[in-house]
Design a protein around this motif. Structure first.
Motif, PDB file in Angstrom:
ATOM      1  N   PRO A   1       0.859  -1.213   0.051  1.00  0.00           N
ATOM      2  CA  PRO A   1       0.031  -0.107   0.083  1.00  0.00           C
ATOM      3  C   PRO A   1       0.973   1.473  -0.263  1.00  0.00           C
ATOM      4  N   VAL A   2       0.502   2.240  -0.763  1.00  0.00           N
ATOM      5  CA  VAL A   2       1.085   3.553  -0.722  1.00  0.00           C
ATOM      6  C   VAL A   2       1.527   3.835   0.647  1.00  0.00           C
ATOM      7  N   GLY A   3       2.501   4.632   0.921  1.00  0.00           N
ATOM      8  CA  GLY A   3       2.971   5.020   2.484  1.00  0.00           C
ATOM      9  C   GLY A   3       3.422   3.923   3.150  1.00  0.00           C
ATOM     10  N   SER A   4       3.437   2.635   2.969  1.00  0.00           N
ATOM     11  CA  SER A   4       4.127   1.557   3.517  1.00  0.00           C
ATOM     12  C   SER A   4       5.294   1.660   3.842  1.00  0.00           C
ATOM     13  N   LYS A   5       5.800   1.561   5.135  1.00  0.00           N
ATOM     14  CA  LYS A   5       7.207   1.420   5.578  1.00  0.00           C
ATOM     15  C   LYS A   5       7.713   0.228   5.094  1.00  0.00           C
ATOM     16  N   MET A   6       9.029   0.161   4.503  1.00  0.00           N
ATOM     17  CA  MET A   6       9.422  -0.994   4.092  1.00  0.00           C
ATOM     18  C   MET A   6      11.108  -0.879   4.600  1.00  0.00           C
TER      19      MET A   6
END
Length: 99
Positions: free
Chosen positions: A75-80
């Motif tokens: 998802p957009v904004g996901s911290k990876m």
């Protein structure tokens, strides 16, 4: 959004490398670009893994300083977290958020 992290040298007398990661979604997955003080960090021969909450994907080198996680759809904004092993076998681990 970008994030910086430090690679840990094997010897204390070596200068630390500061690598910044930038990630964005593409039609084929997620693109991660690496720079060090504005200069492109070569990714030829590198391999890696991109991990986020409820998912992970292999990273493969593309372009001069890019790594691609084909098929990744966080998802957009996901911290990876990206873990990259360069051709010279040095390892870099850094955090990034996808745009």
């Amino acid at each position: 959004m970008s994030s910086g992290a430090f690679a840990h040298p094997d010897h204390d007398d070596e200068p630390q490398q500061t690598i910044k990661l930038n990630a964005s979604s593409s039609a084929s997955g997620v693109m991660v670009y690496l720079t060090d003080k504005g200069a492109k960090v070569p990714t030829a021969g590198a391999s890696g893994k991109l991990v986020w909450f409820k998912g992970e994907a292999a990273l493969q080198p593309v372009a001069d300083n890019g790594m691609e996680a084909k098929g990744a759809k966080p998802p957009v904004g996901s911290k990876m977290q990206a873990s990259i092993t360069f051709a010279d076998k040095t390892v870099f681990i850094g955090d990034v958020a996808v745009k």
